[in-house]
Design a protein around this motif. Structure first.
Motif, PDB file in Angstrom:
ATOM      1  N   ALA A 186       2.512  -5.010  36.063  1.00  0.00           N
ATOM      2  CA  ALA A 186       3.736  -4.437  35.437  1.00  0.00           C
ATOM      3  C   ALA A 186       4.005  -2.921  35.850  1.00  0.00           C
ATOM      4  O   ALA A 186       4.940  -2.231  35.879  1.00  0.00           O
ATOM      5  CB  ALA A 186       3.784  -4.919  34.186  1.00  0.00           C
ATOM      6  N   VAL A 187       2.723  -2.287  35.744  1.00  0.00           N
ATOM      7  CA  VAL A 187       2.801  -0.726  35.986  1.00  0.00           C
ATOM      8  C   VAL A 187       3.574  -0.300  37.322  1.00  0.00           C
ATOM      9  O   VAL A 187       4.810   0.548  37.230  1.00  0.00           O
ATOM     10  CB  VAL A 187       1.451   0.047  35.853  1.00  0.00           C
ATOM     11  N   PRO A 188       3.159  -0.857  38.386  1.00  0.00           N
ATOM     12  CA  PRO A 188       3.936  -0.302  39.441  1.00  0.00           C
ATOM     13  C   PRO A 188       5.325  -0.990  39.621  1.00  0.00           C
ATOM     14  O   PRO A 188       6.181  -0.426  40.263  1.00  0.00           O
ATOM     15  CB  PRO A 188       3.170  -0.820  40.651  1.00  0.00           C
ATOM     16  N   ALA A 244       8.726   1.417  40.188  1.00  0.00           N
ATOM     17  CA  ALA A 244       9.667   1.210  41.217  1.00  0.00           C
ATOM     18  C   ALA A 244      11.054   1.002  40.744  1.00  0.00           C
ATOM     19  O   ALA A 244      12.027   1.706  40.947  1.00  0.00           O
ATOM     20  CB  ALA A 244       9.099  -0.066  41.950  1.00  0.00           C
ATOM     21  N   LEU A 245      11.011   0.297  39.412  1.00  0.00           N
ATOM     22  CA  LEU A 245      12.503   0.132  38.924  1.00  0.00           C
ATOM     23  C   LEU A 245      12.983   1.589  38.330  1.00  0.00           C
ATOM     24  O   LEU A 245      14.268   1.690  38.416  1.00  0.00           O
ATOM     25  CB  LEU A 245      12.304  -0.800  37.786  1.00  0.00           C
ATOM     26  N   ALA A 264       0.294   2.871  45.939  1.00  0.00           N
ATOM     27  CA  ALA A 264      -0.401   4.030  45.609  1.00  0.00           C
ATOM     28  C   ALA A 264      -0.305   4.839  44.524  1.00  0.00           C
ATOM     29  O   ALA A 264      -1.305   5.173  43.835  1.00  0.00           O
ATOM     30  CB  ALA A 264      -0.212   5.139  46.983  1.00  0.00           C
ATOM     31  N   VAL A 265       1.147   4.850  44.196  1.00  0.00           N
ATOM     32  CA  VAL A 265       1.614   5.477  42.788  1.00  0.00           C
ATOM     33  C   VAL A 265       0.865   4.681  41.579  1.00  0.00           C
ATOM     34  O   VAL A 265       0.423   5.358  40.587  1.00  0.00           O
ATOM     35  CB  VAL A 265       3.106   5.910  42.650  1.00  0.00           C
ATOM     36  N   GLY A 266       1.079   3.573  41.607  1.00  0.00           N
ATOM     37  CA  GLY A 266       0.839   2.470  40.787  1.00  0.00           C
ATOM     38  C   GLY A 266      -0.921   2.545  40.434  1.00  0.00           C
ATOM     39  O   GLY A 266      -1.434   2.908  39.252  1.00  0.00           O
ATOM     40  N   LEU A 267      -1.753   2.823  41.479  1.00  0.00           N
ATOM     41  CA  LEU A 267      -3.230   2.880  41.335  1.00  0.00           C
ATOM     42  C   LEU A 267      -3.544   4.332  40.852  1.00  0.00           C
ATOM     43  O   LEU A 267      -4.377   4.396  40.022  1.00  0.00           O
ATOM     44  CB  LEU A 267      -3.871   2.841  42.843  1.00  0.00           C
ATOM     45  N   ILE A 268      -2.788   5.216  41.269  1.00  0.00           N
ATOM     46  CA  ILE A 268      -2.824   6.638  40.823  1.00  0.00           C
ATOM     47  C   ILE A 268      -2.913   6.608  39.144  1.00  0.00           C
ATOM     48  O   ILE A 268      -3.443   7.220  38.162  1.00  0.00           O
ATOM     49  CB  ILE A 268      -2.254   7.706  41.197  1.00  0.00           C
ATOM     50  N   VAL A 312      -1.017  -5.031  45.040  1.00  0.00           N
ATOM     51  CA  VAL A 312      -0.309  -6.019  45.497  1.00  0.00           C
ATOM     52  C   VAL A 312       1.003  -6.224  44.864  1.00  0.00           C
ATOM     53  O   VAL A 312       2.027  -6.179  45.523  1.00  0.00           O
ATOM     54  CB  VAL A 312      -0.960  -7.784  45.597  1.00  0.00           C
ATOM     55  N   ALA A 313       1.144  -6.105  43.440  1.00  0.00           N
ATOM     56  CA  ALA A 313       2.359  -6.070  43.064  1.00  0.00           C
ATOM     57  C   ALA A 313       3.146  -4.690  43.386  1.00  0.00           C
ATOM     58  O   ALA A 313       4.389  -4.858  43.637  1.00  0.00           O
ATOM     59  CB  ALA A 313       2.321  -5.931  41.410  1.00  0.00           C
ATOM     60  N   GLY A 314       2.535  -3.646  43.730  1.00  0.00           N
ATOM     61  CA  GLY A 314       3.019  -2.457  44.133  1.00  0.00           C
ATOM     62  C   GLY A 314       3.616  -2.554  45.599  1.00  0.00           C
ATOM     63  O   GLY A 314       4.833  -2.303  45.591  1.00  0.00           O
ATOM     64  N   ALA A 315       2.985  -3.121  46.430  1.00  0.00           N
ATOM     65  CA  ALA A 315       3.461  -3.458  47.654  1.00  0.00           C
ATOM     66  C   ALA A 315       4.641  -4.330  47.621  1.00  0.00           C
ATOM     67  O   ALA A 315       5.531  -4.126  48.380  1.00  0.00           O
ATOM     68  CB  ALA A 315       2.464  -3.993  48.766  1.00  0.00           C
ATOM     69  N   ALA A 316       4.628  -5.454  46.929  1.00  0.00           N
ATOM     70  CA  ALA A 316       5.510  -6.463  46.917  1.00  0.00           C
ATOM     71  C   ALA A 316       6.906  -5.773  46.297  1.00  0.00           C
ATOM     72  O   ALA A 316       8.009  -5.960  46.962  1.00  0.00           O
ATOM     73  CB  ALA A 316       5.094  -7.505  46.148  1.00  0.00           C
ATOM     74  N   ILE A 317       6.923  -5.063  45.216  1.00  0.00           N
ATOM     75  CA  ILE A 317       8.004  -4.617  44.585  1.00  0.00           C
ATOM     76  C   ILE A 317       8.608  -3.325  45.667  1.00  0.00           C
ATOM     77  O   ILE A 317       9.814  -3.192  45.973  1.00  0.00           O
ATOM     78  CB  ILE A 317       7.808  -4.046  43.342  1.00  0.00           C
ATOM     79  N   GLY A 318       7.655  -2.645  46.077  1.00  0.00           N
ATOM     80  CA  GLY A 318       8.043  -1.469  47.098  1.00  0.00           C
ATOM     81  C   GLY A 318       8.982  -2.196  48.197  1.00  0.00           C
ATOM     82  O   GLY A 318       9.982  -1.508  48.595  1.00  0.00           O
ATOM     83  N   ILE A 319       8.392  -3.213  48.974  1.00  0.00           N
ATOM     84  CA  ILE A 319       9.055  -3.922  50.029  1.00  0.00           C
ATOM     85  C   ILE A 319      10.266  -4.420  49.558  1.00  0.00           C
ATOM     86  O   ILE A 319      11.230  -4.508  50.154  1.00  0.00           O
ATOM     87  CB  ILE A 319       8.082  -4.991  50.636  1.00  0.00           C
ATOM     88  N   ALA A 320      10.429  -5.038  48.301  1.00  0.00           N
ATOM     89  CA  ALA A 320      11.641  -5.705  47.970  1.00  0.00           C
ATOM     90  C   ALA A 320      12.830  -4.416  47.531  1.00  0.00           C
ATOM     91  O   ALA A 320      13.938  -4.715  47.772  1.00  0.00           O
ATOM     92  CB  ALA A 320      11.302  -6.210  46.657  1.00  0.00           C
TER      93      ALA A 320
END
Lengths: 354, 283
Positions: free
Chosen positions: B40-42, B46-47, B77-81, B143-151
């Motif tokens: 949920a963090v990334p 993103a939202l 990347a931001v989510g991981l940081i 993975v959640a970060g990449a998915a929401i970012g691409i979306a």
């Protein structure tokens, strides 16, 4: 009871092995080196003959100037703290690539950020990832063939050593210390000691690669301080031409690109700091205990009105003192500035002299 | 001969034990709740960036935040940081602190030891499961970060810290490297949690101490007066994965981090062995 004790033996062994490895690895890296003896003049000649044009390596610069240290926290890109007082007075790790006189790249590796200086022919790019800006300037044609590519404000040990050795005169004693090892290479240790006693500089130590004559590290020791006040050294070094695409730089999409004219009289890359020649500083004395004096003017007024000024300086008789291990700067109450690698008493004496 | 048969059948027992341990771990609702919270963090980041009208100014907030609007691949990347300093150590602390103490408090530890598994193998299996969770937790964020970012955002070639640009495919590879780096970073903490877990029968105590240690280590790491201690702190290289986002990649911090984490694993696994093999199992 006896059996229970034995269960803890692996833990003790592991701790002992790690502790001995932590002690032994630095020791083997700096194991005694025995090079053929050379006189100081021979080592100076070795440096003068050195013509290393291509290299890639990592430079570590540490400065221990006695300035206040602030905790580093947070997850942001961290370039601001170290750049507040300029790159030369900060601690950082940078990767340096040189290929011939006209191709150079330096990457200052900050936490989650990077500052780059790239020179390719007459094109010079400065890139900062923190604010995603790229500054481009074009070198004047005649400086294109200047020998010795520079990496801007990131000083390699070679550049610093050249400057320091150029200033060597009768006020300095040159000697050769114990042979050392820097970045895995054997080196002669050239030690410059000021003859003058009224200076803050204790000694300068330059490690000179025994094979190529390339300066591998420069250390400045301050009087009365155990750790080197300033040190820049290669932590790894490869004497081969880096791949050509290291030097090709196109600003990334979305970056702010600024075009900046290069001052024509300046071959070095300092486009960020335009030199004002409104006030001419003058030197009082010469050698290690010389004092730089600047008359009161707009520049000094700007300095004293800065909010940082009050925090970084202490009040002394006759003005404010900015003190570091290697340099003292005295700003007198009437706005004149005196600076030098000398004790504050000498600055005060110079300031009060008619 | 019976002894050689025993030797040959041992690995099978180990793998079976690991498989059952993993299935227990990943069937727990708590594990999924933690993974979903991490994912949920990334998504929240993103939202927030998508819904706010102003683009974040460069150089403020977590690194790369200002790049998100131009390239969705930066969300991971931001989510991981954001997750590295607290959220990831929190979940890893819960899993690692629960390893032995959780079984002890549930009264199942002695049944596990009745089976011909042995205490050493049980420790190894518990540790391996905690390491698998480290990887799963990091991947959940990435993975959640990449998915929401691409979306939500446009996707294109990625700008590295050095100002060089790499293709989308290579950037995904770098994201995996970063995830691997962070997973490795958390292994040392897992070993500490495993050791603390052998000290007590109260799982909450072991979890809390592990998490507190992670925070204390980071606080010590931020004090410049203690710089002689910094290379020895297990959190010292946690944010060093930026070195994987340079061109060319700088592997120094990856190597240093791996050596440091391996040292922590060796020390605390040996300590856990010393404690667990000499412990009286009463529950």
């Amino acid at each position: 009871m006896n059996r229970a004790w034995k269960r803890w033996v692996p833990a003790g062994v592991v701790v002992a092995v790690i502790a001995s490895a932590a002690i032994a690895v630095p020791l083997t890296a700096s194991a005694a080196v025995d090079l053929p003896t050379k006189t100081p003049q021979q080592v100076l000649a070795l440096v003068a003959r050195s013509h290393v044009g291509s290299l890639s390596g990592t430079i570590e610069q540490t400065s221990n100037l006695g300035l206040p240290q602030l905790p580093t926290t947070g997850t942001g890109s961290d370039s601001a703290a170290s750049s507040a007082l300029g790159l030369l007075s900060s601690s950082y790790t940078a990767r340096v690539y040189l290929d011939g006189p006209t191709k150079a790249r330096a990457q200052v590796m900050d936490k989650l950020a990077e500052r780059d200086v790239i020179r390719n022919g007459s094109d010079v790019w400065l890139y900062s990832s923190r604010d995603n800006t790229a500054i481009h300037s074009t070198l004047p044609a005649r400086t294109n063939k200047r020998p010795g590519a520079t990496t801007g404000e990131v000083k390699t040990p070679g550049e610093l050593a050249t400057k320091l050795l150029a200033a060597v005169d009768s006020t300095t004693t040159v000697s050769v210390g114990n042979d050392t090892r820097v970045a895995g290479r054997t080196a002669y240790d050239l030690v410059l000691t000021p003859r003058a006693t009224g200076t803050l500089v204790g000694s300068v130590s330059i490690a000179v690669d025994s094979e190529t004559g390339l300066p591998l590290s420069v250390q400045l020791a301050a009087r009365g301080q155990k750790d080197p006040a300033f040190s820049v050294a290669f932590s790894s070094l490869t004497l081969a031409a880096p791949s050509a695409d290291v030097f090709s730089f196109t600003p990334p999409v979305g970056a702010k690109v600024k075009e900046q004219a290069m001052p024509s009289h300046q071959g070095a890359m300092k486009p960020l700091r335009p030199e004002t020649d409104a006030v001419k500083p003058s030197m009082i004395g010469s050698g290690w205990d010389a004092v730089l004096s600047m008359p009161a003017g707009a520049e000094t007024a700007k300095l004293t009105s800065s909010p940082l000024f009050g925090k970084l300086t202490t009040t002394v008789a006759g003005g404010h003192l900015f003190h570091t291990a290697l340099v003292n700067v005295l700003v007198t109450n009437d706005g004149r500035v005196f600076a030098g690698s000398v004790p504050v008493e000498r600055l005060q004496a110079v300031a009060s002299a008619p | 001969m019976p002894s050689s048969q025993l030797l040959r059948s041992r690995p099978a027992v180990g793998w079976a034990l690991l498989a059952s341990e993993l299935s227990v771990l990943f069937r727990r609702r708590r594990t999924w709740a933690m993974l979903l919270a991490l994912a949920a963090v990334p998504i929240l980041i993103a939202l927030a960036v998508r819904l706010s009208s102003a683009t974040p100014p460069p150089g403020r907030g977590p690194a790369f935040l200002d790049q998100i609007t131009q390239n969705g691949l930066f969300v991971g990347a931001v989510g991981l940081i954001v997750c590295v300093p607290l959220f990831l150590p929190l979940t890893v602390g819960v899993v690692a602190g629960d390893t032995i103490a959780g079984e002890a408090s549930a009264g199942t530890l002695r049944y596990l030891l009745v089976a011909p598994a042995g205490r050493v193998r049980l420790l190894l299996v518990k540790f391996a499961a905690a390491v698998v969770f480290c990887v799963a937790a990091t991947l959940a964020v990435a993975v959640a970060g990449a998915a929401i970012g691409i979306a939500l955002f446009p996707v294109g070639p990625v700008t590295l810290l050095s100002g060089d640009t790499i293709s989308v495919g290579e950037s995904l590879l770098r994201s995996l490297l970063v995830a691997a780096y962070i997973s490795v970073s958390l292994i040392g903490l897992s070993a500490i949690g495993l050791f603390i877990s052998t000290l007590t029968d109260v799982p909450v105590g072991a979890m809390a101490s592990t998490i507190v240690l992670a925070v204390v280590s980071q606080v010590l790491d931020s004090l410049p007066q203690l710089d002689w201690l910094h290379p020895w702190l297990f959190s010292h290289y946690w944010l060093g994965f930026g070195d994987l986002l340079r061109q060319p990649i700088s592997w120094d911090s990856f190597g240093n981090n791996a050596i440091l984490q391996a040292a922590y694993v060796l020390v605390f696994a040996a300590l856990a062995y010393g404690r667990f093999s000499s412990k009286d199992i009463l529950s």
